[in-house]
Enzyme design. Structure first.
Site, PDB file in Angstrom:
ATOM      1  N   ASP A 251      21.270   0.894 -11.168  1.00 23.18           N
ATOM      2  CA  ASP A 251      20.516   0.175 -12.018  1.00 23.18           C
ATOM      3  C   ASP A 251      19.245   0.684 -12.624  1.00 23.18           C
ATOM      4  O   ASP A 251      18.061   0.184 -12.393  1.00 23.18           O
ATOM      5  CB  ASP A 251      20.153  -1.302 -11.283  1.00 23.18           C
ATOM      6  CG  ASP A 251      20.277  -2.313 -12.421  1.00 23.18           C
ATOM      7  OD1 ASP A 251      20.013  -2.246 -13.598  1.00 23.18           O
ATOM      8  OD2 ASP A 251      19.811  -3.686 -11.808  1.00 23.18           O
TER       9      ASP A 251
ATOM     10  N   ASP B 244      12.774  -0.972 -10.564  1.00 17.39           N
ATOM     11  CA  ASP B 244      13.344  -2.110  -9.975  1.00 17.39           C
ATOM     12  C   ASP B 244      14.045  -1.744  -8.712  1.00 17.39           C
ATOM     13  O   ASP B 244      15.206  -2.143  -8.407  1.00 17.39           O
ATOM     14  CB  ASP B 244      14.378  -2.759 -11.299  1.00 17.39           C
ATOM     15  CG  ASP B 244      14.891  -4.203 -10.710  1.00 17.39           C
ATOM     16  OD1 ASP B 244      14.203  -4.730  -9.904  1.00 17.39           O
ATOM     17  OD2 ASP B 244      15.937  -4.701 -11.145  1.00 17.39           O
TER      18      ASP B 244
END
Ligand code: ADP
Ligand code: MG
Length: 271
Positions: A214, A196
């Protein structure tokens, strides 16, 4: 349950504890269920965190808080919601097929979210151990991940998307090269794909430097989606720097993918 190399217990003081409990309840009780509050309480009792402060980010799947350690360290405390059914579908594909979670069968949404938290911790630890610029992982417990707070004073660093209007062309070139460098470390040294990687998961440090965040969805090459995720990351990054940031001299995505293919083949002893 606590997996942690950094944590050292300190002597306890009762009156301090009472104050912290009240702060904690005020901070998280309205948003999180009882078990999550107990998990945080447990982290306080184990003297990992001392108190929780304001919300750094309130997302759909998780909230990030600024927390303090007993020696004044600042932590980012990422707490996953345990009841988001939509999220559940999205994350299963990153767990199934990851050899580190072979044989894992979630009993319910909660156990899936716990596995996800553990996965993010492990990905963070792996990346950190090979020198990727990620927040230092501290510990995890159930749906709570504790890591180094990335910011100055009590303000987090801006995300790349937020910093964009203030960045010069030169800054952007530097950041582009740093992103490629970090991604190569993630893939070639860490044996992972971020999954991501975008202007929303890269922070910009003044000076100029970057932090990658993340990392929950990162998977190793054994995962059947590895190359699709890597291709998507590379295309996203290329599109951002080319179209949004206006850099003309970006690499072709396929060129970058070749580099990753080669380093992974070498790793296997192939080339
Ligand atoms: N280690 C950290 N230090 C400071 N801020 C952080 C840290 N990790 C995350 N944040 C902030 O919290 C936001 C959400 O965290 P992230 O891990 O990207 O979760 P998600 O995007 O899934 O909600 C980030 O965009 C960033 O603003
Ligand atoms: Mg994010």
């Amino acid at each position: 349950m606590i997996e942690d190399e950094y944590y050292e217990p300190l002597p306890r003081r009762r009156e301090e504890k009472r104050v912290k409990d009240r702060d904690l309840y005020e901070t998280v009780e309205e948003v999180f269920d009882h078990r999550t509050v107990l998990t945080l309480y447990s982290l306080i009792r184990r003297r990992v965190i001392k108190r929780m402060n304001g919300v750094v980010s309130a997302g759909k799947e998780a909230r990030v808080y600024l927390g303090y350690g007993w020696r004044g360290e600042r932590y980012a405390v990422k707490i996953y919601f345990t009841s988001t059914a939509m999220f559940k579908k999205g994350i299963l594909k990153y767990i199934i097929g990851d050899p580190r979670f072979e044989g894992f069968k979630p009993r319910d949404t909660r156990s899936l979210i716990y596995a996800w938290t553990r996965k993010e911790y492990r990905n963070l630890r792996r990346m950190h151990s090979v020198g990727v610029k990620v927040p230092r992982p501290v510990t995890y417990m159930n749906n709570v991940l504790v890591m180094e707070f990335m910011g100055e004073d009590n303000r987090r660093y801006p995300l790349l998307i937020e910093a964009l209007p203030e960045l010069t062309r030169e800054d952007l070139e530097t950041i582009y090269n740093l992103v490629l460098e970090e991604n190569e470390k993630i893939v070639c040294r860490g044996g992972l794909v971020h999954g991501d990687l975008s202007e929303y998961n890269i922070m910009v440090k003044p000076g100029i430097d970057i932090v990658i965040i993340d990392v929950g969805q990162a998977v190793p090459p054994e995962h059947p989606g590895f190359w699709d995720f890597l291709r998507r990351d590379v295309y996203n990054i290329t599109r951002f720097f080319n179209e949004e940031a206006g850099l003309e001299n970006v690499y072709e995505p396929e060129e970058l993918l070749e580099v990753y293919k080669e380093c992974l083949a070498e790793e296997k002893g192939g080339v």
